[in-house]
Design an enzyme around this catalytic site. Structure first.
Site, PDB file in Angstrom:
ATOM      1  CD  GLU A  16      -2.334  -0.947   2.861  1.00 46.43           C
ATOM      2  OE1 GLU A  16      -3.120  -1.913   3.089  1.00 46.43           O
ATOM      3  OE2 GLU A  16      -2.317   0.110   3.557  1.00 46.43           O
ATOM      4  CB  CYS A  75      -0.629  -1.720  13.540  1.00 46.28           C
ATOM      5  SG  CYS A  75       0.121  -1.365  11.918  1.00 46.28           S
ATOM      6  CB  CYS A 115      -0.153   1.496   9.177  1.00 43.50           C
ATOM      7  SG  CYS A 115       1.026   0.349   8.772  1.00 43.50           S
ATOM      8  CB  CYS A 150       1.820  -2.403  16.918  1.00 43.46           C
ATOM      9  SG  CYS A 150       3.415  -1.896  16.825  1.00 43.46           S
ATOM     10  CB  CYS A 207       2.190   7.475   3.421  1.00 41.04           C
ATOM     11  SG  CYS A 207       2.160   6.100   4.918  1.00 41.04           S
ATOM     12  CB  CYS A 248       4.471  -5.409   9.965  1.00 42.56           C
ATOM     13  SG  CYS A 248       5.644  -4.407  11.355  1.00 42.56           S
TER      14      CYS A 248
END
Ligand code: SAH
Length: 380
Positions: free
Chosen positions: A99, A126, A367, A123, A112, A119
């Site tokens: 993205e 997220c 995100c 978190c 961005c 990932c």
């Protein structure tokens, strides 16, 4: 010069530093001056295939095509938000999707960009971390996101070939007489992934974006955001380049931060803050702390006071971000009034603080949200 994560065998053009092109040409048996023609073709004329660089002979273009890949990321979808934000879902050559978000403002475009597919840091709120990391992006794929944005900006251009960054902005002439073509004015490395978990490829890509013979975006207009990978911050401090650094903090104490960000159990708050202090002392650049506000969880006046105590003697900025709700996390967006009170407390304590207006909410711009939304049908 190897890219251990490159999904294809051939070297990719957008992963080669401008300073390396001369040697690359020599390796291919071409005179060094071809490097300048190639760089002009790539970054001033935005060629997306070797056949477009007509300053080179057909034979030469074929040779380059044989050895060096020049292939844009495929734009799978573009979601437009009424506030002008555009979210791009881009497909890599192995079919993985990443993205990128384009956020226009009055005089420049902020983009961005992502650094990994997924990932590993998980978190709590997220979306990128919900399925872990699939792989690192190559430098060329990171640069490719910016090239995709340039192509979109160019396609929207209503002015003549000289170009304008955005309507109303005067074209700037570059060395050699060419005009500045539309490109993002700011880059924030806040998309999918943890940049310091893919340090080498990210730094290589940012140097290409920053280089005057590359995309020519000023270092102070490039922001790296980390969830708090201390060795990455330490390494960046030694690079001698003035990128902006953002650190995702989200909590003022270890107990709460452990709960929101598992990375805190590896590098706890005290160590993180000390590293940020060292970064400031070494580079003179003020660190920005990102603090996503979640209703009741970390948005109470006591949290603001603890944050003030934590940051009191460190030159820094704070960016408050109201949560963008995601599936898989029960937390809610805080009340506007609590956000404003939190902001007010920090400002009263003389901490340079901004409250980010959420933009692109209706296009899942937080995100990892778009990719998550796209894979939902087969994900459960
Ligand atoms: N891994 C890096 C960069 C990617 S996340 C980092 O952690 O900084 C970029 C920022 O968006 C981080 O501050 C992250 O915590 C925040 N973010 C992620 N999901 C969010 C959400 N649902 N609402 C608000 N902010 C979010």
């Amino acid at each position: 010069m190897t890219h251990e994560t490159t999904p294809t065998e051939r070297r990719a053009a957008w992963g080669i530093l401008p300073s390396e092109w001369k040697a690359v040409c020599q390796e291919l048996g071409l005179p060094g001056f071809r490097a300048t023609q190639i760089l002009t073709g790539l970054y001033q004329n935005f060629a997306t295939s070797w056949s477009e660089i007509t300053t080179l002979s057909k034979e030469l273009r074929e040779k380059l095509a044989q050895h060096i890949e020049l292939e844009p990321l495929r734009t799978a979808t573009i979601s437009d938000s009424p506030d002008g934000v555009q979210k791009l879902l881009l497909e890599c050559s192995d079919g993985e999707c990443i993205e990128s978000v384009m956020i226009p403002s009055k005089d420049r475009m902020t983009q961005c960009i992502s650094t990994q597919v997924g990932c590993n840091f998980r978190c709590a709120f997220c979306a990128s971390g919900q399925y872990g990391k699939t792989r690192n992006l190559t430098a060329a794929e990171i640069v490719g996101q910016v090239m995709a944005a340039c192509a979109i900006m160019r396609s929207k251009q209503t002015t003549s070939a000289e170009g304008a960054l955005l309507p109303g902005k005067k074209p700037q002439q570059r060395a050699g007489g060419a005009f500045e073509l539309p490109r993002p004015g700011n880059i924030v490395v806040m998309g999918m992934g943890e940049p310091f978990d893919n340090y080498d490829n990210v730094l290589r890509a940012l140097r290409i974006l920053n280089d005057q013979r590359g995309i020519n975006i000023g270092a102070r207009h490039i922001t790296l955001s980390t969830c708090g990978v201390v060795p990455g911050i330490q390494r960046l401090a030694e690079e001698g380049i003035q990128f902006e650094l953002s650190v995702s903090l989200h909590a003022p104490d270890n107990a709460l931060r452990n709960q929101i960000m598992p990375v805190n159990t590896r590098w706890p708050i005290e160590e993180l803050i000390e590293t940020c202090r060292h970064y400031f002392e070494k580079t003179g650049r003020v660190v920005t702390f990102e603090y996503t506000l979640v209703r009741q969880l970390n948005d109470r006046p006591a949290h603001a006071q603890a944050l003030i105590a934590l940051l009191r003697r460190l030159p820094c900025k704070v960016n408050l971000i109201p949560l963008s709700p995601v599936d898989g996390f029960a937390g809610e967006r805080p009340d506007d009034c609590d956000c404003l009170n939190f902001l007010d407390a920090l400002l009263k304590a003389k901490i340079n603080t901004t409250l980010r207006k959420s933009r692109g909410k209706d296009v899942n711009a937080a995100c990892g949200q778009l990719r998550l939304a796209m894979r939902k049908p087969d994900a459960h």
